[in-house]
Scaffold this motif. Structure first.
Motif, PDB file in Angstrom:
ATOM      1  N   PHE A   1       0.823  -1.192   0.000  1.00  0.00           N
ATOM      2  CA  PHE A   1       0.000   0.000   0.000  1.00  0.00           C
ATOM      3  C   PHE A   1       0.864   1.251   0.000  1.00  0.00           C
ATOM      4  CE2 PHE A   1      -3.838   2.393   1.247  1.00  0.00           C
ATOM      5  CZ  PHE A   1      -4.665   1.833   0.296  1.00  0.00           C
ATOM      6  N   GLU A   2       2.089   1.061   0.441  1.00  0.00           N
ATOM      7  CA  GLU A   2       3.013   2.194   0.424  1.00  0.00           C
ATOM      8  C   GLU A   2       3.431   2.561  -0.986  1.00  0.00           C
ATOM      9  OE1 GLU A   2       6.058   2.941   2.967  1.00  0.00           O
ATOM     10  OE2 GLU A   2       5.428   1.543   4.521  1.00  0.00           O
ATOM     11  N   PHE A   3       3.281   1.605  -1.866  1.00  0.00           N
ATOM     12  CA  PHE A   3       3.697   1.865  -3.249  1.00  0.00           C
ATOM     13  C   PHE A   3       2.470   1.934  -4.155  1.00  0.00           C
ATOM     14  CE2 PHE A   3       6.757  -1.046  -1.160  1.00  0.00           C
ATOM     15  CZ  PHE A   3       7.742  -0.117  -0.913  1.00  0.00           C
ATOM     16  N   ARG A   4       1.471   2.674  -3.705  1.00  0.00           N
ATOM     17  CA  ARG A   4       0.222   2.768  -4.443  1.00  0.00           C
ATOM     18  C   ARG A   4       0.407   3.200  -5.890  1.00  0.00           C
ATOM     19  NH1 ARG A   4      -2.605   5.804   0.292  1.00  0.00           N
ATOM     20  NH2 ARG A   4      -0.415   5.739   0.795  1.00  0.00           N
ATOM     21  N   SER A   5       1.264   4.203  -6.080  1.00  0.00           N
ATOM     22  CA  SER A   5       1.417   4.732  -7.438  1.00  0.00           C
ATOM     23  C   SER A   5       1.966   3.655  -8.364  1.00  0.00           C
ATOM     24  CB  SER A   5       2.341   5.944  -7.428  1.00  0.00           C
ATOM     25  OG  SER A   5       3.522   5.625  -6.735  1.00  0.00           O
ATOM     26  N   TYR A   6       2.845   2.819  -7.790  1.00  0.00           N
ATOM     27  CA  TYR A   6       3.370   1.733  -8.610  1.00  0.00           C
ATOM     28  C   TYR A   6       2.234   0.809  -9.053  1.00  0.00           C
ATOM     29  CZ  TYR A   6       5.404  -2.700  -9.834  1.00  0.00           C
ATOM     30  OH  TYR A   6       5.704  -3.853 -10.494  1.00  0.00           O
ATOM     31  N   LEU A   7       1.326   0.535  -8.141  1.00  0.00           N
ATOM     32  CA  LEU A   7       0.199  -0.346  -8.460  1.00  0.00           C
ATOM     33  C   LEU A   7      -0.603   0.209  -9.631  1.00  0.00           C
ATOM     34  CD1 LEU A   7      -1.343  -1.631  -5.108  1.00  0.00           C
ATOM     35  CD2 LEU A   7      -0.016  -2.853  -6.813  1.00  0.00           C
ATOM     36  N   VAL A   8      -0.882   1.517  -9.545  1.00  0.00           N
ATOM     37  CA  VAL A   8      -1.686   2.145 -10.593  1.00  0.00           C
ATOM     38  C   VAL A   8      -0.980   2.037 -11.944  1.00  0.00           C
ATOM     39  CG1 VAL A   8      -2.675   4.316 -11.388  1.00  0.00           C
ATOM     40  CG2 VAL A   8      -2.780   3.700  -8.959  1.00  0.00           C
TER      41      VAL A   8
ATOM     42  N   ARG B   1       1.220  -0.120 -12.843  1.00  0.00           N
ATOM     43  CA  ARG B   1       1.246  -1.522 -13.263  1.00  0.00           C
ATOM     44  C   ARG B   1      -0.086  -1.912 -13.928  1.00  0.00           C
ATOM     45  NH1 ARG B   1       2.089  -5.055 -15.445  1.00  0.00           N
ATOM     46  NH2 ARG B   1       2.592  -7.216 -14.992  1.00  0.00           N
ATOM     47  N   TRP B   2      -1.176  -1.471 -13.317  1.00  0.00           N
ATOM     48  CA  TRP B   2      -2.489  -1.791 -13.872  1.00  0.00           C
ATOM     49  C   TRP B   2      -2.675  -1.131 -15.242  1.00  0.00           C
ATOM     50  CZ3 TRP B   2      -7.171  -4.200 -12.011  1.00  0.00           C
ATOM     51  CH2 TRP B   2      -6.965  -5.001 -10.879  1.00  0.00           C
ATOM     52  N   LEU B   3      -2.232   0.092 -15.363  1.00  0.00           N
ATOM     53  CA  LEU B   3      -2.401   0.794 -16.634  1.00  0.00           C
ATOM     54  C   LEU B   3      -1.591   0.147 -17.748  1.00  0.00           C
ATOM     55  CD1 LEU B   3      -2.496   4.564 -15.629  1.00  0.00           C
ATOM     56  CD2 LEU B   3      -4.327   3.139 -16.574  1.00  0.00           C
ATOM     57  N   THR B   4      -0.320  -0.145 -17.468  1.00  0.00           N
ATOM     58  CA  THR B   4       0.504  -0.755 -18.514  1.00  0.00           C
ATOM     59  C   THR B   4      -0.061  -2.110 -18.907  1.00  0.00           C
ATOM     60  OG1 THR B   4       1.958  -1.575 -16.789  1.00  0.00           O
ATOM     61  CG2 THR B   4       2.697   0.372 -17.981  1.00  0.00           C
ATOM     62  N   ASP B   5      -0.603  -2.811 -17.914  1.00  0.00           N
ATOM     63  CA  ASP B   5      -1.171  -4.114 -18.208  1.00  0.00           C
ATOM     64  C   ASP B   5      -2.380  -3.992 -19.141  1.00  0.00           C
ATOM     65  OD1 ASP B   5      -0.747  -6.916 -17.580  1.00  0.00           O
ATOM     66  OD2 ASP B   5      -2.833  -6.825 -16.871  1.00  0.00           O
ATOM     67  N   LEU B   6      -3.153  -2.948 -18.904  1.00  0.00           N
ATOM     68  CA  LEU B   6      -4.335  -2.712 -19.730  1.00  0.00           C
ATOM     69  C   LEU B   6      -3.938  -2.510 -21.192  1.00  0.00           C
ATOM     70  CD1 LEU B   6      -7.084  -2.622 -18.360  1.00  0.00           C
ATOM     71  CD2 LEU B   6      -7.140  -0.157 -18.765  1.00  0.00           C
ATOM     72  N   ILE B   7      -2.908  -1.718 -21.398  1.00  0.00           N
ATOM     73  CA  ILE B   7      -2.432  -1.464 -22.762  1.00  0.00           C
ATOM     74  C   ILE B   7      -1.946  -2.760 -23.392  1.00  0.00           C
ATOM     75  CG2 ILE B   7      -0.657  -0.250 -24.103  1.00  0.00           C
ATOM     76  CD1 ILE B   7      -0.773   1.904 -21.846  1.00  0.00           C
ATOM     77  N   TRP B   8      -1.247  -3.516 -22.617  1.00  0.00           N
ATOM     78  CA  TRP B   8      -0.694  -4.789 -23.064  1.00  0.00           C
ATOM     79  C   TRP B   8      -1.797  -5.755 -23.495  1.00  0.00           C
ATOM     80  CZ3 TRP B   8       3.079  -6.794 -25.270  1.00  0.00           C
ATOM     81  CH2 TRP B   8       3.485  -8.111 -25.095  1.00  0.00           C
ATOM     82  N   VAL B   9      -2.852  -5.819 -22.680  1.00  0.00           N
ATOM     83  CA  VAL B   9      -3.992  -6.687 -23.011  1.00  0.00           C
ATOM     84  C   VAL B   9      -4.607  -6.242 -24.332  1.00  0.00           C
ATOM     85  CG1 VAL B   9      -6.247  -7.518 -22.294  1.00  0.00           C
ATOM     86  CG2 VAL B   9      -4.536  -7.018 -20.588  1.00  0.00           C
ATOM     87  N   ALA B  10      -4.825  -4.926 -24.455  1.00  0.00           N
ATOM     88  CA  ALA B  10      -5.454  -4.410 -25.664  1.00  0.00           C
ATOM     89  C   ALA B  10      -4.646  -4.815 -26.894  1.00  0.00           C
ATOM     90  CB  ALA B  10      -5.565  -2.889 -25.567  1.00  0.00           C
ATOM     91  N   LEU B  11      -3.324  -4.662 -26.815  1.00  0.00           N
ATOM     92  CA  LEU B  11      -2.475  -5.020 -27.953  1.00  0.00           C
ATOM     93  C   LEU B  11      -2.612  -6.490 -28.307  1.00  0.00           C
ATOM     94  CD1 LEU B  11       0.807  -3.047 -27.185  1.00  0.00           C
ATOM     95  CD2 LEU B  11      -0.807  -2.677 -29.063  1.00  0.00           C
ATOM     96  N   GLN B  12      -2.627  -7.325 -27.275  1.00  0.00           N
ATOM     97  CA  GLN B  12      -2.737  -8.761 -27.516  1.00  0.00           C
ATOM     98  C   GLN B  12      -4.055  -9.103 -28.214  1.00  0.00           C
ATOM     99  OE1 GLN B  12      -1.952 -10.631 -23.699  1.00  0.00           O
ATOM    100  NE2 GLN B  12      -0.562 -11.994 -24.774  1.00  0.00           N
ATOM    101  N   LEU B  13      -5.124  -8.469 -27.733  1.00  0.00           N
ATOM    102  CA  LEU B  13      -6.432  -8.761 -28.305  1.00  0.00           C
ATOM    103  C   LEU B  13      -6.508  -8.300 -29.766  1.00  0.00           C
ATOM    104  CD1 LEU B  13      -8.854  -8.031 -25.340  1.00  0.00           C
ATOM    105  CD2 LEU B  13      -7.733 -10.158 -26.021  1.00  0.00           C
TER     106      LEU B  13
ATOM    107  N   GLY C   1       0.345  -5.969  -7.881  1.00  0.00           N
ATOM    108  CA  GLY C   1       0.172  -5.380  -9.213  1.00  0.00           C
ATOM    109  C   GLY C   1      -0.216  -6.428 -10.241  1.00  0.00           C
ATOM    110  N   GLU C   2       0.229  -7.655 -10.016  1.00  0.00           N
ATOM    111  CA  GLU C   2      -0.016  -8.716 -10.994  1.00  0.00           C
ATOM    112  C   GLU C   2      -1.470  -9.180 -11.003  1.00  0.00           C
ATOM    113  OE1 GLU C   2       2.326  -9.397 -13.076  1.00  0.00           O
ATOM    114  OE2 GLU C   2       3.781  -8.139 -12.001  1.00  0.00           O
ATOM    115  N   THR C   3      -2.242  -8.778 -10.013  1.00  0.00           N
ATOM    116  CA  THR C   3      -3.652  -9.176 -10.012  1.00  0.00           C
ATOM    117  C   THR C   3      -4.384  -8.586 -11.213  1.00  0.00           C
ATOM    118  OG1 THR C   3      -4.055  -7.332  -8.531  1.00  0.00           O
ATOM    119  CG2 THR C   3      -3.921  -9.494  -7.524  1.00  0.00           C
ATOM    120  N   SER C   4      -3.829  -7.525 -11.778  1.00  0.00           N
ATOM    121  CA  SER C   4      -4.466  -6.927 -12.959  1.00  0.00           C
ATOM    122  C   SER C   4      -4.638  -7.970 -14.051  1.00  0.00           C
ATOM    123  CB  SER C   4      -3.609  -5.769 -13.467  1.00  0.00           C
ATOM    124  OG  SER C   4      -2.342  -6.253 -13.857  1.00  0.00           O
ATOM    125  N   SER C   5      -3.632  -8.807 -14.173  1.00  0.00           N
ATOM    126  CA  SER C   5      -3.661  -9.833 -15.203  1.00  0.00           C
ATOM    127  C   SER C   5      -4.754 -10.870 -14.910  1.00  0.00           C
ATOM    128  CB  SER C   5      -2.272 -10.436 -15.260  1.00  0.00           C
ATOM    129  OG  SER C   5      -2.245 -11.585 -15.951  1.00  0.00           O
TER     130      SER C   5
END
Ligand code: ATP
Ligand code: MG
Lengths: 262, 327
Positions: free
Chosen positions: A20-27, A29-41, A118-122
């Motif tokens: 929770f101390e690294f909240r910004s990192y989490l955000v 991570r989720w955003l980059t993952d979203l882009i990654w998913v979109a590209l794959q699809l 962060g990996e829960t985004s996946s």
């Protein structure tokens, strides 16, 4: 068994507080993952614009495969990846010491100490893709299917976990094991596609890839009823056997643990 | 009935010999040379319930290695070990719930979290009942005076505060046996003293069996009635602290204060002059002839005051460690 779930819960709690101390990192991570998913699809859509079927898979089945792949890899990445990644270093620097004195299975402690939320985004995006693609296929879902999906995911995670862990354990026998991350890279890139695409090349390749089919390809096919129902038991058996072997390997390798001076 | 029994314990590390430089690295790819580092080489001792034993020896003597074998981290090369009736490296949970290992150089606490979270996790790992957890924690927190730091992230604690938290984490399951490997390392003298007081109190209050290693002689002098000395993996001494003097000190110290100037050369005839700073001199003489030497000194020199003393235990141990002749 219940005890280990309880422990996992407390470990998750600690990790949650820590991350929770690294909240910004989490955000991020989720955003980059979203882009990654979109590209794959998009890539999948492009492929299927050439042909409605590729190696016997249609577009939605591949979406489901991709979803399941993300869920399985995501669960592994969330709970175990970081720990196994550092295992060679831990072994080298003698950081197993405390884990080995605990009245808990040492492999459990070394595998699930640190989580990467962060990996829960996946996992989430994978589920969404999977469910959406499944609904597009138009078949209904019953309780049996939900249960078997759960079993398929768990066994898939176990297989992936064993494939990575088995390699990492080798570092008990060598002083340095730097190949682990590239091994994982190759492994997860291979698992990204149904193993069918490799089958036609060489029988030897099939043998090498045999354990990999249980990670994502079989679970997807079993869920889609493209394999006989008996394969569900084969899948469970494969996961159980692999886990048992890796577990034995761990205990064998512990004999070679020499801690570190000081 | 001893709670710890060690018989002819040997632990040899297989060390891969690497020649320096690139050519050495390449050569070692093809033929690896191994040699045995004899960290522990035939050590035997028994320890009874409630004992607080000091385990000392110079750097690399094999202390940590011995404790790691007793904790079941390492498999010995040979020998038998029984701790509370268990063979440590079987790593039976029933055994593991009854001991604790604290290493002053390693930490087991979660770095980014308050120590309390690590205690709670250990409570789960050791299956400590709620009531017992609360009572033990309160007791330890009070003894160690760390109430205010329970909610502070471990990385923000001072070394001394952190070491106290490490101890609590190690004691939360009320172990019967405690292996303390340099628990006072790096602490200032005041904090060292507090740690010592705590260890003593803990040992007496709970009758726990403790093996303690330290390079600070004060720790050993103040805490341990019994001392085991090892060097190069071998046992040099096992017995009461006072016995060390009898066994290793075959000399005594004569401290004389003179009323008139004396010659150093003349004093050398009596024994080895350790210090000479007029009017005071310290002369080391063989134990057996100490009284004759004292008489000689009184007869032939203008002595105003004379003392016969045992040498300092620190000095003896230092000499034992450096392997010097103790004349
Ligand atoms: N993991 C290891 N691999 C190889 N050799 C080791 C290992 N651990 C210790 N040794 C060697 O074994 C010997 C004993 O080491 P050990 O750490 O037990 O000594 P020690 O008495 O605890 O010393 P110190 O007071 O410096 O802590 C040393 O010579 C050391 O170099
Ligand atoms: Mg040591």
């Amino acid at each position: 068994m219940r005890r280990y779930f309880r422990l996992l819960y407390f470990l998750a709690k600690n990790n949650l507080a820590r991350e929770f101390e690294f909240r910004s990192y989490l955000v991020i991570r989720w955003l980059t993952d979203l882009i990654w998913v979109a590209l794959q699809l998009i890539l999948i859509v492009v492929f299927f614009s050439f042909s409605p079927q590729i190696l016997g898979w249609n577009r939605y089945e591949i979406f489901m495969f991709t979803g399941l792949f993300r869920v399985i890899k995501g669960v592994f990445d969330t709970f175990a990846r970081r720990n196994i990644h550092y295992l060679p270093e831990n072994i080298n620097r003698g950081d197993l010491d405390y884990a080995l004195t605990r009245p808990v299975n040492s492999l459990f402690l070394m595998s699930f100490r640190y989580h990467a939320l962060g990996e829960t985004s996946s996992v989430v995006s994978g589920f969404i893709i999977f469910i959406w693609a499944f609904s597009q296929l138009g078949s209904g879902i019953g309780l049996i299917q939900i249960v078997s999906l759960l079993v398929l995911i768990i066994t898939g995670v176990i297989i992936l976990y064993c494939l990575v862990l088995g390699f990492a354990i080798l570092s008990f026998f060598t002083t340095r094991l730097t190949a682990l991350s590239s091994y994982y890279e190759v492994l997860s890139n291979t698992l990204r596609f149904p193993t069918d695409i490799y089958h036609r090349y060489h029988p030897l390749l099939d043998v090498i890839l045999l354990p990999l089919v249980f990670a994502v390809t079989f679970p997807t096919k079993i869920f889609l009823n493209r394999l006989p129902a008996a394969f569900l038991f084969l899948q469970i058996l494969a996961a159980a056997i692999t886990l048992f072997l890796v577990y034995r390997f761990w205990h064998f390798a512990l004999r070679h643990y020499s801690s570190a001076s000081s | 009935m001893p709670v710890i029994q060690v018989q002819n314990l040997k632990k040899y590390y297989k060390v891969h010999q690497k020649e320096p430089g690139l050519s050495g690295s390449i050569r070692s790819l093809f033929s690896r040379k191994y040699y045995d580092a004899k960290a522990v080489d035939g050590v035997s001792f028994d320890i009874g319930e409630g004992e607080l034993v000091g385990f000392i020896g110079p750097n690399g003597a094999g202390k940590t290695t011995t404790l790691k074998v007793l904790s079941g981290l390492l498999y010995p090369t040979s020998g038998t070990v029984s701790v509370l009736g268990f063979t440590p490296w079987d790593r039976k949970p029933e055994f593991q719930k009854q001991f604790s290992l604290v290493m002053g150089q390693k930490n087991q606490l979660w770095w980014d979290l308050p120590a309390m979270e690590s205690f709670i996790l250990n409570k789960e790992i050791y299956e400590v009942p709620d009531a017992q957890f609360k009572q033990t924690l309160d007791e330890l927190v009070e003894l160690l005076e760390v109430k205010d730091f329970l909610k502070v992230q471990v990385r923000k604690l001072s070394l001394g505060q952190r070491m106290k938290m490490e101890l609590i984490a190690a004691l939360i399951h009320s172990p019967r046996i405690l292996f303390l490997d340099e628990p006072t390392i790096g602490l200032d003298v005041v904090m060292q003293k507090k740690m010592r007081d705590f260890i003593k109190e803990y040992n007496q209050r709970f009758n726990s069996t403790i093996i303690l290693t330290s390079h600070y002689m004060d720790d050993v002098k103040e805490l341990c009635e019994r001392v085991i000395i090892i060097d190069k993996g071998r046992l040099l001494f096992d017995g009461a602290l006072a016995e060390i003097i009898k066994k290793f000190a075959n000399h005594k110290l004569l401290t004389a204060v003179f009323s008139e100037e004396v010659n150093r050369e003349d004093l050398e005839k009596i024994g080895q002059v350790k210090e000479f700073d007029y009017p005071r001199a310290v002369i080391s003489v063989k134990r057996t002839v100490a009284s004759q030497a004292a008489a000689q000194l009184l007869q032939n020199f203008p002595v105003a005051d004379l003392n016969i003393e045992e040498p300092q235990i620190e000095d003896i141990i230092r000499e034992v460690f450096t392997g010097k002749d103790l004349a």
